[in-house]
Design a protein around this motif. Structure first.
Motif, PDB file in Angstrom:
ATOM      1  N   GLY A 118       0.782  -1.229   0.000  1.00  0.00           N
ATOM      2  CA  GLY A 118       0.000   0.000   0.000  1.00  0.00           C
ATOM      3  C   GLY A 118       0.811   1.275   0.000  1.00  0.00           C
ATOM      4  O   GLY A 118       0.236   2.371  -0.043  1.00  0.00           O
ATOM      5  N   LEU A 162      -6.436   1.790   7.259  1.00  0.00           N
ATOM      6  CA  LEU A 162      -5.471   1.512   6.192  1.00  0.00           C
ATOM      7  C   LEU A 162      -4.214   2.336   6.451  1.00  0.00           C
ATOM      8  O   LEU A 162      -4.251   3.563   6.359  1.00  0.00           O
ATOM      9  CB  LEU A 162      -6.038   1.889   4.819  1.00  0.00           C
ATOM     10  CG  LEU A 162      -7.308   1.191   4.359  1.00  0.00           C
ATOM     11  CD1 LEU A 162      -7.788   1.800   3.040  1.00  0.00           C
ATOM     12  CD2 LEU A 162      -7.071  -0.296   4.203  1.00  0.00           C
ATOM     13  N   VAL A 201      -4.810   0.248  -7.307  1.00  0.00           N
ATOM     14  CA  VAL A 201      -4.822  -0.993  -6.528  1.00  0.00           C
ATOM     15  C   VAL A 201      -3.438  -1.274  -5.948  1.00  0.00           C
ATOM     16  O   VAL A 201      -2.430  -0.724  -6.384  1.00  0.00           O
ATOM     17  CB  VAL A 201      -5.247  -2.178  -7.405  1.00  0.00           C
ATOM     18  CG1 VAL A 201      -6.663  -1.978  -7.908  1.00  0.00           C
ATOM     19  CG2 VAL A 201      -4.274  -2.379  -8.571  1.00  0.00           C
ATOM     20  N   ARG A 202      -3.403  -2.160  -4.972  1.00  0.00           N
ATOM     21  CA  ARG A 202      -2.130  -2.741  -4.545  1.00  0.00           C
ATOM     22  C   ARG A 202      -1.801  -3.897  -5.490  1.00  0.00           C
ATOM     23  O   ARG A 202      -2.653  -4.719  -5.804  1.00  0.00           O
ATOM     24  CB  ARG A 202      -2.221  -3.242  -3.100  1.00  0.00           C
ATOM     25  CG  ARG A 202      -2.342  -2.126  -2.083  1.00  0.00           C
ATOM     26  CD  ARG A 202      -2.205  -2.618  -0.653  1.00  0.00           C
ATOM     27  NE  ARG A 202      -3.356  -3.393  -0.220  1.00  0.00           N
ATOM     28  CZ  ARG A 202      -3.327  -4.637   0.207  1.00  0.00           C
ATOM     29  NH1 ARG A 202      -2.176  -5.297   0.241  1.00  0.00           N
ATOM     30  NH2 ARG A 202      -4.419  -5.255   0.598  1.00  0.00           N
ATOM     31  N   GLU A 218      -8.344  -7.962  -2.816  1.00  0.00           N
ATOM     32  CA  GLU A 218      -8.979  -7.268  -1.696  1.00  0.00           C
ATOM     33  C   GLU A 218      -8.691  -5.769  -1.702  1.00  0.00           C
ATOM     34  O   GLU A 218      -9.400  -4.990  -1.054  1.00  0.00           O
ATOM     35  CB  GLU A 218      -8.527  -7.877  -0.368  1.00  0.00           C
ATOM     36  CG  GLU A 218      -7.064  -7.657  -0.045  1.00  0.00           C
ATOM     37  CD  GLU A 218      -6.658  -8.281   1.286  1.00  0.00           C
ATOM     38  OE1 GLU A 218      -7.489  -9.004   1.866  1.00  0.00           O
ATOM     39  OE2 GLU A 218      -5.519  -8.039   1.731  1.00  0.00           O
ATOM     40  N   SER A 219      -7.667  -5.365  -2.448  1.00  0.00           N
ATOM     41  CA  SER A 219      -7.328  -3.947  -2.463  1.00  0.00           C
ATOM     42  C   SER A 219      -8.296  -3.124  -3.294  1.00  0.00           C
ATOM     43  O   SER A 219      -8.334  -1.892  -3.162  1.00  0.00           O
ATOM     44  CB  SER A 219      -5.909  -3.738  -2.979  1.00  0.00           C
ATOM     45  OG  SER A 219      -5.800  -3.996  -4.367  1.00  0.00           O
ATOM     46  N   GLU A 238     -10.744  -1.560  -0.754  1.00  0.00           N
ATOM     47  CA  GLU A 238     -10.095  -0.632   0.180  1.00  0.00           C
ATOM     48  C   GLU A 238      -9.633   0.633  -0.521  1.00  0.00           C
ATOM     49  O   GLU A 238      -9.748   1.740   0.017  1.00  0.00           O
ATOM     50  CB  GLU A 238      -8.938  -1.313   0.898  1.00  0.00           C
ATOM     51  CG  GLU A 238      -7.744  -1.642   0.030  1.00  0.00           C
ATOM     52  CD  GLU A 238      -6.671  -2.436   0.761  1.00  0.00           C
ATOM     53  OE1 GLU A 238      -5.489  -2.192   0.478  1.00  0.00           O
ATOM     54  OE2 GLU A 238      -7.007  -3.310   1.580  1.00  0.00           O
ATOM     55  N   ARG A 239      -9.120   0.496  -1.740  1.00  0.00           N
ATOM     56  CA  ARG A 239      -8.621   1.679  -2.434  1.00  0.00           C
ATOM     57  C   ARG A 239      -9.764   2.537  -2.980  1.00  0.00           C
ATOM     58  O   ARG A 239      -9.643   3.768  -3.069  1.00  0.00           O
ATOM     59  CB  ARG A 239      -7.679   1.255  -3.557  1.00  0.00           C
ATOM     60  CG  ARG A 239      -6.515   0.396  -3.090  1.00  0.00           C
ATOM     61  CD  ARG A 239      -5.573   1.125  -2.181  1.00  0.00           C
ATOM     62  NE  ARG A 239      -4.718   2.033  -2.935  1.00  0.00           N
ATOM     63  CZ  ARG A 239      -3.674   2.675  -2.419  1.00  0.00           C
ATOM     64  NH1 ARG A 239      -3.363   2.503  -1.155  1.00  0.00           N
ATOM     65  NH2 ARG A 239      -2.957   3.466  -3.157  1.00  0.00           N
TER      66      ARG A 239
END
Length: 399
Positions: A193, A334, A363-364, A378-379, A382-383
């Motif tokens: 991240g 995060l 994204v990661r 999963e990113s 979150e992003r």
């Protein structure tokens, strides 16, 4: 998530529920290597349809003229795909710029063309991280912001030539950046991240050396060896490298039969300056070395190229934007950190236009520009949440 407002919580839920993974899969299934005009046209159409969900004007912009120096020293126009421009509430008091690119580094004949789901929660595929996953994150965040009835205005630019320097889109991006409160660009973050902080600049040059052909055995003294002159120039430029200026003579095209003194060579060289002073030093080095080699070897030298990505420092505005994103990340549980990098992107050009920018809001993922490129699934959620809340707070509080 302890410090989010109710509107922010709703935006996070909306962004997280977006079909980002499906969009990423569909977009990554289309080869859109920078030179694949048909693939880019298909990609541009898909993106235009998707971004039409936003309440703004969607346009496909023709690329500006760009050129390339061939191995034979000729200069020819190079084709690029169309660029996507979305404008929402152009008269709003506060406006943002969001940018991304639809092109990848994988041409139509590259063997890396398929997506593979991995047991570790990643997807391996061309462009999944760089940056079709990032485009899905951008759209999800904007849809969540619109659902919150946020009054902020914004432009979206998705270009078709970022991977080769944005030569046909740089002016479009610079114009869109001017006067914006801040900008977010959706290059991938590192797998943990971490964001890109300050960036150096870059300049790519093709230097054409024209000598004189002669028989290598009968009258070599009448020839002027372009290969030798290009090699001397490469060494002279390489000697200018230092801690804040990387110089990479990468290739010499030219030459021919062993019994002919070569009359043509093309030197390809990349510079990575840390700041504007190093750009000035590099320009002086080029001019001095070209003049000296031309005189010493009795050849003609023509320089093609430019410093197309200015260095991107972390100035006061960028520092405030990073602090805001870090605070938002904290409220989303995060951790947000950043570090300087030697890579370049359109964030360099946005910063040069005077607009604070974070250019790794995507994204990661990792292993970009290789057949091991991967996206951490999963990113996506979150992003998208990170972007949505960041935009809402910029709308409410400015920068």
């Amino acid at each position: 998530m302890t410090a989010l407002s109710r509107i922010e919580e709703q935006a996070v839920a909306r962004a997280s529920a977006s079909p980002m993974l499906a969009r990423t899969r569909a977009w990554a299934a289309v080869n859109s290597g920078t030179g694949n005009i048909a693939g880019l046209d298909a990609m541009a159409g898909m993106l235009a349809d998707a971004f039409a969900a936003l309440p703004g004007t969607v346009r496909l912009i023709e690329p500006a003229a760009a050129e390339r120096v061939a191995a034979d020293g000729t200069v020819a126009a190079v084709a690029h795909g169309q660029h996507l421009h979305v404008s929402v509430r152009p008269d709003a008091a506060r406006r943002l710029l969001l940018t991304g690119h639809m092109d990848t580094v994988y041409p139509a004949d590259h063997p890396f063309q398929t997506l593979t789901d991995r047991a570790d929660g990643t997807i391996n595929g061309p462009g999944v991280a760089d940056m079709k996953g990032g485009l899905a994150v951008m759209l999800a965040a904007l849809e969540a912001v619109e659902a919150a009835r946020c009054p902020i205005g914004y432009d979206v630019i998705i270009n078709s030539d970022e991977e080769t320097g944005s030569f046909s889109s740089a002016a479009l991006i610079a114009e869109a950046a001017r006067g914006k409160l801040a900008a977010l660009t959706y290059e991938p973050a590192l797998p943990d991240g971490t964001l890109a902080g300050a960036r150096g600049g870059t300049g790519n040059f093709s230097i054409v050396v024209r000598g004189r052909a002669a028989h290598a055995g009968r009258n070599p003294q009448d020839g002027r060896n372009a290969i030798v002159a290009a090699a001397a120039l490469a060494l002279a430029l390489d000697a200018a490298k230092g801690p804040r200026l990387s110089v990479n003579p990468a290739r010499i095209d030219g030459g021919g039969p062993n019994n002919v003194v070569p009359d043509l060579a093309v030197l390809r060289v990349n510079f990575r300056p840390a700041d504007a002073d190093e750009i000035a030093r590099a320009r002086t080095t080029i001019d001095t070395a070209v003049a000296a080699v031309a005189a010493a070897h009795d050849v003609r030298i023509d320089v093609h190229g430019t410093f197309n990505r200015p260095p991107k420092p972390i100035d006061a505005g960028a520092a405030r934007l990073f602090d805001l994103v870090r605070q938002v990340g904290g409220d989303l549980d995060l951790p947000i950190a950043w570090r300087d990098t030697g890579g370049v992107c359109d964030g360099n050009n946005i910063a040069a236009a005077g607009t604070p920018v974070i250019d790794t809001m995507g994204v990661r993922g990792g292993a970009i520009h290789s057949a091991d490129e991967f996206l951490i699934v999963e990113s996506l959620a979150e992003r998208a949440a990170l972007s949505a809340v960041t935009i809402l707070r910029l709308a409410e509080n400015g920068l």
